[in-house]
Design a protein around this motif. Structure first.
Motif, mmCIF file in Angstrom:
data_model
loop_
_atom_site.group_PDB
_atom_site.id
_atom_site.type_symbol
_atom_site.label_atom_id
_atom_site.label_comp_id
_atom_site.label_asym_id
_atom_site.label_seq_id
_atom_site.Cartn_x
_atom_site.Cartn_y
_atom_site.Cartn_z
ATOM 1 N N SER A 67 0.847 -1.193 0.000
ATOM 2 C CA SER A 67 0.000 0.000 0.000
ATOM 3 C C SER A 67 0.879 1.238 0.000
ATOM 4 C CB SER A 67 -0.925 0.020 1.223
ATOM 5 O OG SER A 67 -1.846 -1.047 1.179
ATOM 6 N N TRP B 164 -7.354 7.506 2.974
ATOM 7 C CA TRP B 164 -6.908 6.822 4.196
ATOM 8 C C TRP B 164 -8.025 5.968 4.791
ATOM 9 C CZ3 TRP B 164 -2.336 5.503 5.255
ATOM 10 C CH2 TRP B 164 -1.249 6.307 4.920
ATOM 11 N N LYS B 165 -9.256 6.420 4.672
ATOM 12 C CA LYS B 165 -10.370 5.606 5.160
ATOM 13 C C LYS B 165 -10.440 4.299 4.381
ATOM 14 C CE LYS B 165 -15.340 5.661 6.114
ATOM 15 N NZ LYS B 165 -16.605 6.432 6.045
ATOM 16 N N GLN C 18 -7.912 2.871 2.832
ATOM 17 C CA GLN C 18 -6.734 2.092 3.213
ATOM 18 C C GLN C 18 -6.985 1.344 4.525
ATOM 19 O OE1 GLN C 18 -4.058 1.445 1.561
ATOM 20 N NE2 GLN C 18 -3.590 3.131 0.162
ATOM 21 N N GLU C 19 -7.590 2.035 5.489
ATOM 22 C CA GLU C 19 -7.855 1.406 6.780
ATOM 23 C C GLU C 19 -8.818 0.241 6.619
ATOM 24 O OE1 GLU C 19 -9.652 0.211 10.340
ATOM 25 O OE2 GLU C 19 -10.767 1.327 8.817
ATOM 26 N N HIS D 174 -7.054 -2.693 4.865
ATOM 27 C CA HIS D 174 -6.124 -3.333 5.798
ATOM 28 C C HIS D 174 -6.882 -4.197 6.803
ATOM 29 C CE1 HIS D 174 -3.544 -3.492 9.430
ATOM 30 N NE2 HIS D 174 -2.564 -3.574 8.556
ATOM 31 N N ALA D 175 -7.987 -3.674 7.342
ATOM 32 C CA ALA D 175 -8.778 -4.425 8.314
ATOM 33 C C ALA D 175 -9.381 -5.672 7.683
ATOM 34 C CB ALA D 175 -9.871 -3.533 8.893
ATOM 35 N N SER E 281 -18.470 1.266 4.973
ATOM 36 C CA SER E 281 -17.067 1.377 4.575
ATOM 37 C C SER E 281 -16.817 0.651 3.264
ATOM 38 C CB SER E 281 -16.162 0.816 5.675
ATOM 39 O OG SER E 281 -16.262 1.572 6.857
#
Length: 271
Positions: free
Chosen positions: A137, A204-205, A207-208, A211-212, A255
């Protein structure tokens, strides 16, 4: 590519020169747009992920009418629709494995094992594409330098988990267009800052979330590592909450869909 007297100048290898008021750098992570921005003008954040995939395309009718993500002790498996006759599959594989370690017979055995579900049959066929995906990422801040705007992979790389790459690129393009219109109407140079200010938080949201989701789906190798069992229990907790907590499931769904494109034409249709 460079800035000159308030314009963007693009010099091509064939000698052609183009001048423009704005440049949309949508030429990918290896394109000239990002590399045309001085290194000291941006900050680049990167992460190499601890999971890797064997990605496949097979001449096989989809086995379901939707995407399937499977978490199994052998590793993650994914089933994704491509057409009526072609299906994409993903298999989590250990670091060090090569494509040669995964002949077709082994692949189908693992897919049948990891995707197994009562009453469900895996459709198989000729595998015509195999690749090892090393997941990384990256986010560049800000996503603008002068009149050069970075869009899509030129500004951010995200894992395939959650399928956010194209959505982010489309949202970048919509925000870029809106920024240019606002700047032309007002003549206010501050309007150009709006692009990065609005896009970076959403990037970034995403990306988070990606990742989660990676850590919700994958198996931690090796299983006897000091914290593997603890991390798998955290994963089970997330999956339990997704099934049993309406608030958790709603946040997950929102999300996954992504934020609305506020103020843009068709903003009521979320990406």
């Amino acid at each position: 590519m460079r800035e000159e007297y308030g314009h963007v100048v693009v010099e091509c290898v064939d000698g052609a020169v183009f001048r423009a008021d704005y440049a949309a750098g949508a030429d990918g992570q290896h394109g000239v747009s990002k590399h045309g921005v001085p290194a000291e003008a941006i900050t680049e954040y990167t992460m190499r992920h601890e999971f890797r995939w064997l990605t496949l395309l097979a001449h096989a009718e989809p086995s379901a009418e939707h995407t399937v993500y499977a978490q199994h002790e052998n590793g993650f498996a994914g089933h994704l629709l491509r057409s009526d006759t072609v299906t994409r599959f993903h298999l989590q594989v250990p670091f060090g494995d090569t494509i040669e370690d995964w002949p077709d017979e082994r692949i189908w055995t693992e897919l049948r094992t990891r995707l197994a579900k009562p009453g469900w049959t895996l459709n198989e066929g000729e595998i015509f594409s195999k690749n090892i995906l090393e997941m990384e990422s990256r986010v560049v801040e800000p996503m603008r330098y002068g009149r050069v705007f970075l869009l899509g992979d030129a500004a951010h790389i995200i894992t395939p988990s959650g399928g956010k790459g194209m959505n982010l690129a489309i949202a970048d393009a919509a925000e870029f267009a809106d920024t240019v219109v606002r700047h032309l109407r007002s003549g206010d140079e501050a309007e150009l800052d709006r692009y990065s200010q609005r896009r970076v938080p959403d990037v970034w949201k995403a990306q988070e979330f990606s990742h989660a989701l990676l850590h919700m789906m994958h198996t931690y190798y090796p299983s006897d590592s000091p914290d593997a069992a603890f991390r798998q229990k955290l994963q089970q907790s997330r999956l339990w909450q997704l099934r049993n907590s309406p608030a958790y499931a709603r946040n997950f769904a929102e999300s996954y869909i992504g934020p609305p494109l506020d103020g843009l034409p068709g903003a009521e249709a979320q990406l």
